[in-house]
Scaffold this active site. Structure first.
Site, short mmCIF file in Angstrom:
data_model
loop_
_atom_site.label_atom_id
_atom_site.label_comp_id
_atom_site.label_asym_id
_atom_site.label_seq_id
_atom_site.Cartn_x
_atom_site.Cartn_y
_atom_site.Cartn_z
N THR A 12 -55.12 -47.10 -7.99
CA THR A 12 -54.84 -46.14 -6.93
C THR A 12 -56.16 -45.77 -6.24
OG1 THR A 12 -55.07 -44.14 -8.31
CG2 THR A 12 -52.91 -45.22 -8.26
N GLY A 19 -62.86 -47.21 -6.35
CA GLY A 19 -61.63 -47.98 -6.48
C GLY A 19 -61.77 -49.38 -5.92
N SER A 135 -64.66 -37.17 -14.02
CA SER A 135 -65.93 -36.88 -13.34
C SER A 135 -66.90 -36.26 -14.32
CB SER A 135 -65.71 -35.93 -12.17
OG SER A 135 -66.95 -35.47 -11.65
N TYR A 148 -62.54 -28.40 -8.66
CA TYR A 148 -62.72 -29.83 -8.92
C TYR A 148 -62.97 -30.09 -10.40
CZ TYR A 148 -64.82 -34.51 -8.72
OH TYR A 148 -65.12 -35.82 -8.93
#
Length: 245
Positions: A12, A19, A135, A148
């Site tokens: 995705t 990606g 992350s 985030y």
């Protein structure tokens, strides 16, 4: 090395950045790759460059995810590799946070990741491999990253539980947590100006930004037979940034 010959992979957010680099690496290793994205022109352009198959899908929308799953099943049957990479980063102090920004980040980073994994589980072959992209912010306390970072902490929690739930089918689930990388997200978040770049690099012990291909190569390893005994693990790829608390 064509260690992924005969494997079908879905990534995705595969039209740019990490990606795209991952798609390129998996294709180089022999996999047949499907990429998804929200921007029709961008996803089709990337697919043509990579020689991949593309599907337009908004990972924040459960209907889109279920249509994507049905389309992939119809065209490919089962898949062997799932890389859930689509995500976004928005900065705000907690005091100034808005519900709109909160929902935008959580809907893609957490809800989108969760339900993409959830709905694709029936399509995963036994012995398949899943990588969720988290992350390094999940390991740090950087001002203005609260929403985030929270979304990525949650992604790592989902990864660990999924690795236990899917272990009876020999499906491995791991996460990769990138730090600062030289991708278009730097432009989108206003971090591309030279002064900010210098500040970011100063906080990285290795003194540079990451190259997207470095994440691609790590994911290429994690989805290969060489990582057959690795599951439930988070891999930090941040040049040591998370060591500077």
């Amino acid at each position: 090395m064509t260690t992924l010959n005969g494997k079908i992979a879905l990534i995705t957010g595969g039209n740019s950045g990490l990606g795209y680099a991952t798609a390129k690496e998996l294709i180089a290793q022999g996999a047949q790759v499907i990429i998804t994205g929200r921007r029709k022109e961008a996803i089709e352009k990337a697919a043509a460059e990579l020689n991949a198959t593309s599907f337009l899908a908004d990972q924040t929308n459960l209907d889109d995810i279920e249509i994507l799953v049905a389309s992939v099943e119809q065209q490919f049957g089962k898949i062997d590799i799932l890389v859930v990479n689509a995500g976004t980063s928005k900065l705000t102090t907690i005091e100034n946070a808005t519900e709109k920004l909160f929902d935008e980040v959580i809907d893609l980073n957490l809800k989108g990741t969760y339900f993409t994994l959830s709905r694709f589980i029936p399509l995963l072959n036994d012995g398949a491999s899943v990588v969720l992209v988290a992350s390094s912010s999940a390991s740090k306390s950087i001002p203005q990253t609260s929403i985030y970072a929270a979304s990525k902490v949650a992604v790592n929690a989902v990864m660990k539980i999924a690795s236990v739930e899917l272990a009876p089918r020999r499906i491995r689930v791991n996460s990769v947590s990138p730090g600062p990388f030289d991708t278009e997200i730097m432009e989108k978040t206003g971090l591309a100006d030279p002064g900010m770049q210098h500040f970011i690099k100063a906080g990285v012990p290795l003194g540079r930004l990451g190259n997207p291909s470095e994440v691609g190569k790590l994911i290429g390893f994690l989805v290969s037979d060489g990582a057959a005994f690795i599951t439930g693990a988070e891999y930090l790829v941040d040049g040591g940034q998370s060591l500077n608390k």
